[in-house]
Motif scaffolding. Structure first.
Motif, PDB file in Angstrom:
ATOM      1  N   ASP A 157       0.833  -1.200   0.000  1.00 19.74           N
ATOM      2  CA  ASP A 157       0.000   0.000   0.000  1.00 19.74           C
ATOM      3  C   ASP A 157       0.867   1.248   0.000  1.00 19.74           C
ATOM      4  O   ASP A 157       1.518   1.567   0.990  1.00 19.74           O
ATOM      5  CB  ASP A 157      -0.917   0.030   1.231  1.00 19.74           C
ATOM      6  CG  ASP A 157      -2.031  -1.005   1.124  1.00 19.74           C
ATOM      7  OD1 ASP A 157      -2.263  -1.482  -0.006  1.00 19.74           O
ATOM      8  OD2 ASP A 157      -2.639  -1.325   2.144  1.00 19.74           O
ATOM      9  N   VAL A 158       0.867   1.941  -1.123  1.00 17.75           N
ATOM     10  CA  VAL A 158       1.625   3.174  -1.267  1.00 17.75           C
ATOM     11  C   VAL A 158       0.651   4.276  -1.639  1.00 17.75           C
ATOM     12  O   VAL A 158      -0.095   4.139  -2.607  1.00 17.75           O
ATOM     13  CB  VAL A 158       2.709   3.038  -2.361  1.00 17.75           C
ATOM     14  CG1 VAL A 158       3.447   4.361  -2.563  1.00 17.75           C
ATOM     15  CG2 VAL A 158       3.689   1.925  -2.011  1.00 17.75           C
ATOM     16  N   GLU A 159       0.646   5.338  -0.853  1.00 21.91           N
ATOM     17  CA  GLU A 159      -0.218   6.471  -1.179  1.00 21.91           C
ATOM     18  C   GLU A 159       0.649   7.663  -1.569  1.00 21.91           C
ATOM     19  O   GLU A 159       1.304   8.262  -0.736  1.00 21.91           O
ATOM     20  CB  GLU A 159      -1.088   6.880   0.015  1.00 21.91           C
ATOM     21  CG  GLU A 159      -1.927   8.121  -0.292  1.00 21.91           C
ATOM     22  CD  GLU A 159      -2.690   8.673   0.911  1.00 21.91           C
ATOM     23  OE1 GLU A 159      -3.076   7.866   1.774  1.00 21.91           O
ATOM     24  OE2 GLU A 159      -2.887   9.889   0.971  1.00 21.91           O
ATOM     25  N   PRO A 160       0.652   8.028  -2.853  1.00 19.65           N
ATOM     26  CA  PRO A 160       1.441   9.181  -3.266  1.00 19.65           C
ATOM     27  C   PRO A 160       0.812  10.465  -2.740  1.00 19.65           C
ATOM     28  O   PRO A 160      -0.401  10.609  -2.759  1.00 19.65           O
ATOM     29  CB  PRO A 160       1.356   9.158  -4.787  1.00 19.65           C
ATOM     30  CG  PRO A 160       0.591   7.940  -5.144  1.00 19.65           C
ATOM     31  CD  PRO A 160      -0.127   7.464  -3.950  1.00 19.65           C
ATOM     32  N   LEU A 161       1.648  11.381  -2.267  1.00 15.40           N
ATOM     33  CA  LEU A 161       1.144  12.710  -1.896  1.00 15.40           C
ATOM     34  C   LEU A 161       1.480  13.721  -2.972  1.00 15.40           C
ATOM     35  O   LEU A 161       0.819  14.726  -3.112  1.00 15.40           O
ATOM     36  CB  LEU A 161       1.759  13.168  -0.571  1.00 15.40           C
ATOM     37  CG  LEU A 161       1.296  12.436   0.674  1.00 15.40           C
ATOM     38  CD1 LEU A 161       1.953  13.031   1.903  1.00 15.40           C
ATOM     39  CD2 LEU A 161      -0.211  12.506   0.810  1.00 15.40           C
ATOM     40  N   SER A 162       2.547  13.463  -3.694  1.00 16.48           N
ATOM     41  CA  SER A 162       2.948  14.348  -4.784  1.00 16.48           C
ATOM     42  C   SER A 162       3.986  13.597  -5.598  1.00 16.48           C
ATOM     43  O   SER A 162       4.216  12.415  -5.358  1.00 16.48           O
ATOM     44  CB  SER A 162       3.531  15.655  -4.234  1.00 16.48           C
ATOM     45  OG  SER A 162       4.822  15.426  -3.729  1.00 16.48           O
ATOM     46  N   VAL A 163       4.628  14.275  -6.548  1.00 13.14           N
ATOM     47  CA  VAL A 163       5.637  13.589  -7.366  1.00 13.14           C
ATOM     48  C   VAL A 163       6.806  13.085  -6.547  1.00 13.14           C
ATOM     49  O   VAL A 163       7.491  12.166  -6.960  1.00 13.14           O
ATOM     50  CB  VAL A 163       6.221  14.477  -8.496  1.00 13.14           C
ATOM     51  CG1 VAL A 163       5.290  14.570  -9.665  1.00 13.14           C
ATOM     52  CG2 VAL A 163       6.633  15.830  -7.979  1.00 13.14           C
ATOM     53  N   ASP A 164       7.046  13.688  -5.377  1.00 11.60           N
ATOM     54  CA  ASP A 164       8.283  13.339  -4.663  1.00 11.60           C
ATOM     55  C   ASP A 164       8.056  12.849  -3.244  1.00 11.60           C
ATOM     56  O   ASP A 164       9.000  12.749  -2.476  1.00 11.60           O
ATOM     57  CB  ASP A 164       9.264  14.516  -4.678  1.00 11.60           C
ATOM     58  CG  ASP A 164       8.841  15.626  -3.733  1.00 11.60           C
ATOM     59  OD1 ASP A 164       7.622  15.791  -3.514  1.00 11.60           O
ATOM     60  OD2 ASP A 164       9.718  16.322  -3.213  1.00 11.60           O
ATOM     61  N   LEU A 223       0.276  16.415  -7.320  1.00 10.89           N
ATOM     62  CA  LEU A 223      -1.101  16.342  -6.834  1.00 10.89           C
ATOM     63  C   LEU A 223      -1.171  16.173  -5.327  1.00 10.89           C
ATOM     64  O   LEU A 223      -0.302  15.578  -4.705  1.00 10.89           O
ATOM     65  CB  LEU A 223      -1.806  15.139  -7.477  1.00 10.89           C
ATOM     66  CG  LEU A 223      -1.918  15.135  -8.991  1.00 10.89           C
ATOM     67  CD1 LEU A 223      -2.670  13.882  -9.439  1.00 10.89           C
ATOM     68  CD2 LEU A 223      -2.616  16.377  -9.503  1.00 10.89           C
ATOM     69  N   VAL A 224      -2.228  16.706  -4.764  1.00  7.47           N
ATOM     70  CA  VAL A 224      -2.565  16.433  -3.368  1.00  7.47           C
ATOM     71  C   VAL A 224      -4.052  16.118  -3.320  1.00  7.47           C
ATOM     72  O   VAL A 224      -4.785  16.423  -4.251  1.00  7.47           O
ATOM     73  CB  VAL A 224      -2.279  17.651  -2.449  1.00  7.47           C
ATOM     74  CG1 VAL A 224      -0.805  17.978  -2.434  1.00  7.47           C
ATOM     75  CG2 VAL A 224      -3.089  18.861  -2.878  1.00  7.47           C
ATOM     76  N   ALA A 225      -4.468  15.483  -2.232  1.00 10.24           N
ATOM     77  CA  ALA A 225      -5.890  15.244  -2.048  1.00 10.24           C
ATOM     78  C   ALA A 225      -6.556  16.557  -1.676  1.00 10.24           C
ATOM     79  O   ALA A 225      -6.032  17.318  -0.883  1.00 10.24           O
ATOM     80  CB  ALA A 225      -6.107  14.220  -0.939  1.00 10.24           C
ATOM     81  N   ALA A 226      -7.714  16.823  -2.278  1.00  8.33           N
ATOM     82  CA  ALA A 226      -8.480  18.010  -1.892  1.00  8.33           C
ATOM     83  C   ALA A 226      -9.281  17.631  -0.654  1.00  8.33           C
ATOM     84  O   ALA A 226     -10.384  17.129  -0.739  1.00  8.33           O
ATOM     85  CB  ALA A 226      -9.401  18.433  -3.031  1.00  8.33           C
ATOM     86  N   THR A 227      -8.675  17.805   0.516  1.00  6.90           N
ATOM     87  CA  THR A 227      -9.302  17.361   1.760  1.00  6.90           C
ATOM     88  C   THR A 227      -9.667  18.563   2.599  1.00  6.90           C
ATOM     89  O   THR A 227      -9.267  19.677   2.313  1.00  6.90           O
ATOM     90  CB  THR A 227      -8.331  16.498   2.583  1.00  6.90           C
ATOM     91  OG1 THR A 227      -7.266  17.347   3.005  1.00  6.90           O
ATOM     92  CG2 THR A 227      -7.800  15.337   1.796  1.00  6.90           C
ATOM     93  N   PRO A 228     -10.405  18.348   3.697  1.00  4.58           N
ATOM     94  CA  PRO A 228     -10.720  19.460   4.593  1.00  4.58           C
ATOM     95  C   PRO A 228      -9.474  20.015   5.283  1.00  4.58           C
ATOM     96  O   PRO A 228      -9.554  20.955   6.033  1.00  4.58           O
ATOM     97  CB  PRO A 228     -11.663  18.828   5.636  1.00  4.58           C
ATOM     98  CG  PRO A 228     -12.136  17.567   5.016  1.00  4.58           C
ATOM     99  CD  PRO A 228     -11.072  17.122   4.081  1.00  4.58           C
ATOM    100  N   ARG A 229      -8.298  19.386   5.011  1.00  5.73           N
ATOM    101  CA  ARG A 229      -7.054  19.940   5.528  1.00  5.73           C
ATOM    102  C   ARG A 229      -6.786  21.327   4.988  1.00  5.73           C
ATOM    103  O   ARG A 229      -6.051  22.082   5.581  1.00  5.73           O
ATOM    104  CB  ARG A 229      -5.881  19.081   5.074  1.00  5.73           C
ATOM    105  CG  ARG A 229      -5.848  17.781   5.760  1.00  5.73           C
ATOM    106  CD  ARG A 229      -4.655  17.004   5.242  1.00  5.73           C
ATOM    107  NE  ARG A 229      -4.577  15.764   5.957  1.00  5.73           N
ATOM    108  CZ  ARG A 229      -4.221  15.675   7.206  1.00  5.73           C
ATOM    109  NH1 ARG A 229      -3.883  16.744   7.858  1.00  5.73           N
ATOM    110  NH2 ARG A 229      -4.199  14.508   7.801  1.00  5.73           N
TER     111      ARG A 229
END
Ligand SMILES: [Mg+2]
Length: 427
Positions: free
Chosen positions: A94-101, A341-347
């Motif tokens: 399980d790998v969740e990318p947060l951005s390109v890096d 990319l990032v998740a468009a979250t309530p963060r």
């Protein structure tokens, strides 16, 4: 809390600058900024002398005489990113990318086969160093928040795993600005109320905290301060770019036609981002000319967005910068990709009002199109007088460069289909 988990956060160090130093040995050990114009990334040597991303290059040079400014090579960064993610995908299921890096890896339960989280982190770093030639820092802990903060503490080029049971001792001395998801406006409100550290957030009663930052932010901050933030990884959100392109001939200097194409491509890509709940910071322009030469240019925005207006403004800026070429040569392909990319979250705790208004308009347009089809609403610019428009075919170019294996398979299954949408207008 639920059963203990082991999360790693892997984050490439000064990513773009490190790729430049990897590919040009004469840059190693020297202060390097990736430009031009605005610093997109700075090597650690440059950071030590006060250079930061987002600075103008002129100002950066004043702070750091001897700064080497190199032009960005987005193709090289995307290729490096793809190879790094191939390493990560091989290490954890399980790998969740947060951005390109950067990415989260869930290594819960891997201990018996692969060793402790710390051992996995060291192996990950060695593999990225050997196979891609880049430095990467790894943080570890029982939540995504701890892992993310730990990788920050590990930088540059290190490992920091926060042992179970020691999370609060790690978290509480940190200044509030360090909290992942606490933006500058929220941090300023906390500071103005005399709250400077995570420990202070942990001790103030939640209703009092809510009066300072609002109810939702207070709940989220209190959970973070007690390390009770147990969000699962989202490996299914594995996409690292959204892209689309149009193989259409545009004569040299046909600026209006090119702009109409830019609008159509941008609307398509941002609509898909919004429906996937993603936002991106880097907008990439791809052009192919009739002599098969290609051009790729990118710009990084100050904050992630999926708003049509913001992405279109960036895309138009890139096109304007390429005008010396598009005015002299016929185009045979125009493409856009949004990455970083990032998740468009309530963060996203702060939304300026104007951006909120743009998002509301986008949401209305999306809703109408979901219900009545892509042709139900069109921008006035796209109507009438453009004989070429009815022949448009927008081939889906999702991720063919920077997706992971999963995405590539999915994209392969879709490739070859000529999608409808903007091409479905009767001639
Ligand atoms: Mg990084």
């Amino acid at each position: 809390m639920t059963a203990a988990r082991s999360i790693l956060h892997a984050d490439l160090d000064a990513f773009f600058a490190s790729v430049e130093q990897r590919d040009d040995p004469s840059l190693r050990g020297r202060p390097v900024a990736v430009g031009p114009g605005v610093v997109m990334a700075a090597s650690y040597e440059a950071r030590q002398r006060g250079v930061r991303s987002g600075m103008g290059v002129a100002g950066a040079r004043r702070r750091c005489p001897g700064l080497v400014v190199v032009p960005s090579r987005f193709g090289a960064y995307l290729e490096a990113s793809r190879r790094v993610f191939a390493v990560l995908d091989a290490i954890a299921p399980d790998v969740e990318p947060l951005s390109v890096d950067e990415a989260f890896l869930d290594v819960t339960g891997l201990e018996r086969i692969c060793g402790t989280p710390e051992a996995i982190a060291h192996r990950l770093r060695a593999a990225v160093r050997e196979q891609v030639g880049l430095p990467i820092s790894v943080g570890g802990g029982s939540t995504t928040q701890i892992a993310k903060l730990a990788s920050g503490a590990a930088k540059p080029d290190g490992v920091r795993v926060v042992a179970p049971g020691t999370e609060l001792a790690f978290l509480h001395p940190l200044p509030v600005e360090r909290i992942w998801g606490c933006g500058p406006a929220t941090a300023a409100k906390l500071r103005a109320s005399g709250i400077a550290t995570v420990a202070q957030i942990a001790t103030i009663p939640e209703p009092a905290l809510a009066r300072i930052v609002g109810k939702a932010a207070a709940r989220s901050l209190a959970a973070i301060a007690w390390n009770q933030e147990g969000r699962p990884l989202r490996p299914g959100r594995g996409r690292r770019s959204f892209g689309t392109q149009s193989a259409v001939r545009i004569a040299a200097g046909a600026t209006e036609r090119l702009d109409a194409q830019a609008i159509a491509l941008t609307e398509r890509v941002t609509r898909r981002m919004r429906s996937a709940g993603r936002e991106g910071r880097t907008v990439v322009l791809r052009l192919r000319f009739e002599d098969y030469t290609r051009l790729s240019r990118a710009v990084t925005l100050p904050r992630p967005t999926a708003a049509t207006a913001a992405v279109l403004a960036a895309f138009r800026g890139l096109l304007a910068a390429a005008r010396d070429l598009t005015e002299r040569r016929d185009l045979t392909l125009v493409g856009i990709a949004v990455t970083n990319l990032v998740a468009a979250t309530p963060r996203q705790l702060e939304l300026p009002f104007d951006e909120g208004a743009g998002a509301a308009l986008d949401a209305v347009v999306d809703a109408v199109r979901d219900r009545f089809g892509a042709g139900a609403l069109r921008r006035a610019t796209l109507l009438g007088g453009e004989p070429g428009l009815s022949a448009w075919s927008l081939a889906d170019a999702d991720n063919d460069e920077i997706g992971n294996a999963r995405d590539l398979r999915a994209a392969g299954a879709r490739r070859g289909q000529v999608t409808g949408g903007l091409g479905d207008r009767a001639p």
